[in-house]
Design a protein around this motif. Structure first.
Motif, PDB file in Angstrom:
ATOM      1  N   ILE A  90       0.694  -1.100  -0.039  1.00 45.84           N
ATOM      2  CA  ILE A  90       0.010  -0.055  -0.049  1.00 45.84           C
ATOM      3  C   ILE A  90       0.733   1.399  -0.229  1.00 45.84           C
ATOM      4  N   CYS A  91       2.111   1.208  -0.143  1.00 49.79           N
ATOM      5  CA  CYS A  91       3.022   2.236   0.061  1.00 49.79           C
ATOM      6  C   CYS A  91       2.573   3.231  -1.417  1.00 49.79           C
ATOM      7  N   SER A  92       2.713   4.509  -1.161  1.00 53.19           N
ATOM      8  CA  SER A  92       2.420   5.433  -2.257  1.00 53.19           C
ATOM      9  C   SER A  92       3.469   6.408  -2.314  1.00 53.19           C
ATOM     10  N   GLU A  93       4.698   6.241  -1.804  1.00 50.57           N
ATOM     11  CA  GLU A  93       5.943   7.015  -1.945  1.00 50.57           C
ATOM     12  C   GLU A  93       7.207   6.142  -2.092  1.00 50.57           C
ATOM     13  N   ILE A  94       7.830   6.263  -3.337  1.00 49.98           N
ATOM     14  CA  ILE A  94       9.243   5.819  -3.421  1.00 49.98           C
ATOM     15  C   ILE A  94      10.366   6.540  -3.568  1.00 49.98           C
ATOM     16  N   GLU A  95      11.629   6.327  -3.284  1.00 47.79           N
ATOM     17  CA  GLU A  95      12.673   7.279  -3.496  1.00 47.79           C
ATOM     18  C   GLU A  95      13.470   6.352  -4.492  1.00 47.79           C
ATOM     19  N   VAL A  96      13.976   7.201  -5.636  1.00 44.40           N
ATOM     20  CA  VAL A  96      14.776   6.712  -6.645  1.00 44.40           C
ATOM     21  C   VAL A  96      16.269   6.813  -5.905  1.00 44.40           C
ATOM     22  N   GLU A  97      16.817   5.690  -6.006  1.00 42.79           N
ATOM     23  CA  GLU A  97      18.463   5.625  -5.553  1.00 42.79           C
ATOM     24  C   GLU A  97      19.265   5.915  -6.915  1.00 42.79           C
ATOM     25  N   GLY A  98      19.187   5.307  -7.932  1.00 40.66           N
ATOM     26  CA  GLY A  98      19.854   5.451  -9.080  1.00 40.66           C
ATOM     27  C   GLY A  98      20.009   4.605 -10.042  1.00 40.66           C
ATOM     28  N   VAL A  99      20.952   4.524 -10.817  1.00 36.23           N
ATOM     29  CA  VAL A  99      20.995   3.323 -11.828  1.00 36.23           C
ATOM     30  C   VAL A  99      22.275   2.574 -11.587  1.00 36.23           C
ATOM     31  N   SER A 100      22.228   1.378 -11.363  1.00 37.33           N
ATOM     32  CA  SER A 100      23.269   0.618 -10.919  1.00 37.33           C
ATOM     33  C   SER A 100      23.715  -0.662 -11.718  1.00 37.33           C
ATOM     34  N   ASP A 101      24.987  -1.124 -12.022  1.00 34.06           N
ATOM     35  CA  ASP A 101      25.427  -2.176 -12.445  1.00 34.06           C
ATOM     36  C   ASP A 101      25.166  -3.436 -11.337  1.00 34.06           C
ATOM     37  N   TYR A 102      24.286  -4.089 -11.283  1.00 34.19           N
ATOM     38  CA  TYR A 102      24.153  -4.834 -10.003  1.00 34.19           C
ATOM     39  C   TYR A 102      24.459  -6.121  -9.910  1.00 34.19           C
ATOM     40  N   HIS A 103      25.412  -6.918  -9.297  1.00 35.41           N
ATOM     41  CA  HIS A 103      25.840  -8.107  -9.258  1.00 35.41           C
ATOM     42  C   HIS A 103      25.889  -8.622  -8.012  1.00 35.41           C
ATOM     43  N   GLY A 104      24.527  -8.820  -7.363  1.00 33.74           N
ATOM     44  CA  GLY A 104      24.663  -9.343  -6.073  1.00 33.74           C
ATOM     45  C   GLY A 104      25.287  -8.544  -5.162  1.00 33.74           C
ATOM     46  N   SER A 105      26.504  -8.793  -4.578  1.00 33.48           N
ATOM     47  CA  SER A 105      27.276  -8.314  -3.591  1.00 33.48           C
ATOM     48  C   SER A 105      27.719  -6.666  -3.896  1.00 33.48           C
ATOM     49  N   SER A 106      28.194  -6.756  -5.205  1.00 39.35           N
ATOM     50  CA  SER A 106      28.931  -5.493  -5.893  1.00 39.35           C
ATOM     51  C   SER A 106      28.065  -4.604  -6.710  1.00 39.35           C
ATOM     52  N   GLU A 107      28.471  -3.483  -6.693  1.00 37.04           N
ATOM     53  CA  GLU A 107      27.910  -2.361  -7.219  1.00 37.04           C
ATOM     54  C   GLU A 107      28.525  -1.554  -8.041  1.00 37.04           C
ATOM     55  N   ASN A 108      28.137  -0.959  -9.243  1.00 39.53           N
ATOM     56  CA  ASN A 108      28.735  -0.049  -9.981  1.00 39.53           C
ATOM     57  C   ASN A 108      27.834   0.883 -10.363  1.00 39.53           C
ATOM     58  N   TRP A 109      27.920   2.215  -9.682  1.00 39.15           N
ATOM     59  CA  TRP A 109      26.676   3.152 -10.091  1.00 39.15           C
ATOM     60  C   TRP A 109      26.940   3.945 -11.208  1.00 39.15           C
ATOM     61  N   TYR A 110      26.098   4.145 -12.324  1.00 41.15           N
ATOM     62  CA  TYR A 110      26.272   5.045 -13.370  1.00 41.15           C
ATOM     63  C   TYR A 110      25.510   6.284 -13.028  1.00 41.15           C
ATOM     64  N   ILE A 111      24.449   6.190 -12.255  1.00 42.16           N
ATOM     65  CA  ILE A 111      23.861   7.497 -11.842  1.00 42.16           C
ATOM     66  C   ILE A 111      23.613   7.274 -10.319  1.00 42.16           C
TER      67      ILE A 111
END
Length: 112
Positions: A90-111
């Motif tokens: 029922i949540c009506s609000e979200i926060e955009v964190e960005g765009v990521s190259d997501y591989h489980g435990s590692s992240e590479n943020w594009y934005i």
């Protein structure tokens, strides 16, 4: 649904898709824009999840609940619903964190 952003840098890119296109490939921008339109149109996060668009997947290993939406192989739009596990549907609000190259435990943020 109400959409907020993790910080001003993320907001800057998500409010100007031309600027975003200079940082990441056009195909990704087009997919991200579609996801954002669908998120805005949904009454609540549960409605969006029921559609299954973008293959929403809950991410593990974070204090807050986070979901990823498929943009390209290994590239995800990361969003954080403003909810607990009990109120996620029922949540009506979200926060955009960005765009990521997501591989489980590692992240590479594009934005970030």
């Amino acid at each position: 649904m109400k959409i907020t952003y993790a910080n001003e840098k993320v907001k800057k890119y998500f409010q100007d898709y031309n600027k975003m296109q200079r940082k990441i490939p056009f195909e990704w921008v087009r997919t991200i824009k579609k996801h954002m339109v669908r998120l805005e149109a949904a009454e609540c996060f549960g409605d969006f999840l029921k559609l299954g668009l973008g293959k929403p997947e809950q991410l593990k290993g974070y204090k807050q609940i986070r979901y990823s939406l498929h943009v390209a192989p290994h590239v995800r739009l990361i969003v954080e619903p403003n909810a607990t596990q009990d109120t996620i549907m029922i949540c009506s609000e979200i926060e955009v964190e960005g765009v990521s190259d997501y591989h489980g435990s590692s992240e590479n943020w594009y934005i970030p």
